[in-house]
Design an enzyme around this catalytic site. Structure first.
Site, short mmCIF file in Angstrom:
data_model
loop_
_atom_site.label_atom_id
_atom_site.label_comp_id
_atom_site.label_asym_id
_atom_site.label_seq_id
_atom_site.Cartn_x
_atom_site.Cartn_y
_atom_site.Cartn_z
N GLU A 17 0.81 -1.13 0.01
CA GLU A 17 -0.06 0.07 -0.12
C GLU A 17 0.79 1.25 -0.02
OE1 GLU A 17 -3.77 -0.20 2.39
OE2 GLU A 17 -2.45 -1.86 3.27
N SER B 92 -6.52 -2.34 1.98
CA SER B 92 -6.94 -1.63 0.47
C SER B 92 -7.63 -2.77 -0.47
CB SER B 92 -5.78 -1.08 -0.06
OG SER B 92 -5.45 0.15 0.47
N TYR C 28 -9.29 3.50 -5.36
CA TYR C 28 -8.57 4.68 -6.05
C TYR C 28 -8.55 5.21 -7.11
CZ TYR C 28 -6.96 2.84 -1.33
OH TYR C 28 -6.79 2.43 -0.11
N ARG D 293 -11.82 3.28 11.20
CA ARG D 293 -12.87 3.11 10.31
C ARG D 293 -13.47 1.88 10.34
NH1 ARG D 293 -10.83 3.30 5.34
NH2 ARG D 293 -11.65 1.27 5.02
N ASP E 29 -15.73 -1.31 8.58
CA ASP E 29 -16.28 -1.52 7.46
C ASP E 29 -17.18 -2.89 7.60
OD1 ASP E 29 -15.02 0.38 6.20
OD2 ASP E 29 -13.29 -0.92 5.46
N GLU F 182 -14.26 -5.45 8.96
CA GLU F 182 -12.90 -5.21 9.62
C GLU F 182 -12.90 -3.65 10.21
OE1 GLU F 182 -9.78 -4.22 6.45
OE2 GLU F 182 -11.42 -4.30 5.06
N ASN G 37 -10.11 -0.75 10.34
CA ASN G 37 -8.93 0.04 9.79
C ASN G 37 -8.36 1.05 10.60
OD1 ASN G 37 -8.79 -0.59 6.61
ND2 ASN G 37 -10.86 -0.53 7.49
N GLY H 75 -7.44 5.71 5.16
CA GLY H 75 -6.66 6.25 4.02
C GLY H 75 -7.05 7.92 4.19
#
Length: 297
Positions: A13, A137, A207, A246, A248, A260, A262, A266
């Site tokens: 990443e 990612s 992205y 964050r 998800d 998950e 994070n 990002g």
């Protein structure tokens, strides 16, 4: 304040981390801080002692050696404050298998097994999901529609990761929930629903401009909103995350299935947490300032 921003790194990443770091550096400078960007490479241990000269380290690294507790342990050893979760929470949340084992007592998690060799059989039927234990990612994630696709995906990814998670596919709405500590309390920013133009919110959808529609705030009933918030706060606290993160997951038939956490979300122009912050009336600089203020020094 004198702040070092760790960015780049040596994981898969790296490119995304550089984008995140550049945005963070610009924001911190606009906020009036004395900022030094540091591109983390293989020589990082030689650079490490210089971090003692900073008031704070802002970690904008993603993936291995950045998000997995390694850098956090080194900074703890130096005694330098840093943004985000500590060693244990970072290591735990980077390992999806261990995260599931910890949070599944408190929040719904799609059924899963661990596999270390190619197979054509899914105990959850098809489609099913294959994902690495430790990666970000959506790298290495596959939705497999049949036995041949499952076997080929595992053959490819097991060469890199050694073992993979095989999980039940939940056909629902993809949600991402940003949590940040403000004024001593955990605050949930507007919940984001992701509507990718691909099969799921994969690396390309994440992205590439215009590849995903962001729906902010996500259209949820009061009951759905409460269920999502309750699950996310439980997961955050159970994993002993710190500062911000964050979460998800997938919403289906009123149930929010945890996927998950994070611990270093990002911060690119296309990232989820800045989008949720904007929906809350916060500029990017406001978000970065709020993250800095979560650090107890």
């Amino acid at each position: 304040m004198k702040i070092a921003v760790l960015m780049g790194g040596i994981s898969r990443e790296r490119e995304i981390s550089l984008r995140s770091g550049e945005n963070v550096v610009k924001a911190l400078r606009k906020l009036g801080h004395d900022v030094t960007p540091i591109d983390v490479r293989e020589n990082f241990l030689q650079v490490l002692p210089t971090l003692r000269g900073f008031d704070l380290v802002f970690i904008a690294l993603h993936g291995k050696f950045g998000e997995d507790g390694t850098v956090q342990a080194l900074l703890d050893w130096l005694g330098v404050p840093y943004t985000g979760s500590g060693v244990v929470a970072s290591a735990l949340c980077f390992d999806k298998l261990m995260t599931y084992r910890v949070v599944e007592k408190f929040v719904p998690v799609p059924e899963y097994i661990v596999v270390d060799k190619p197979t054509r059989e899914s105990p959850f039927g098809f489609p099913c999901v294959v994902k690495p234990r430790k990666e970000g990612s959506s790298i290495g994630v596959h939705i497999c529609d049949g036995p041949e696709e499952l076997e080929e995906s595992l053959k490819t990814e097991l060469k890199l990761y050694g073992e993979m998670i095989l999980q039940r596919y939940i056909d629902g709405r993809e949600l991402t929930v940003s949590v940040i500590e403000m004024d001593g309390e955990l605050r949930i920013l507007p919940i984001l629903e992701l509507r990718p133009k691909r099969r799921f919110y994969d690396y390309i959808a994440k992205y590439t401009p215009n590849m995903t529609e962001f729906v902010l705030p996500a259209p949820l009933t009061e009951e759905e909103y409460r269920a999502v918030c309750d699950s996310c706060l439980k997961a955050f606290r159970t994993c002993e995350c710190r500062g911000f993160a964050r979460i998800d997951g997938i919403l289906k038939d009123g149930t929010f299935y945890f996927l998950e956490i994070n611990t270093i979300p990002g911060m690119t122009d296309l990232s989820d947490m800045p989008a949720s912050a904007r929906a809350a009336g916060m500029s990017f600089e406001d978000l970065i300032d709020a993250i800095v203020k979560t650090v107890k020094r």
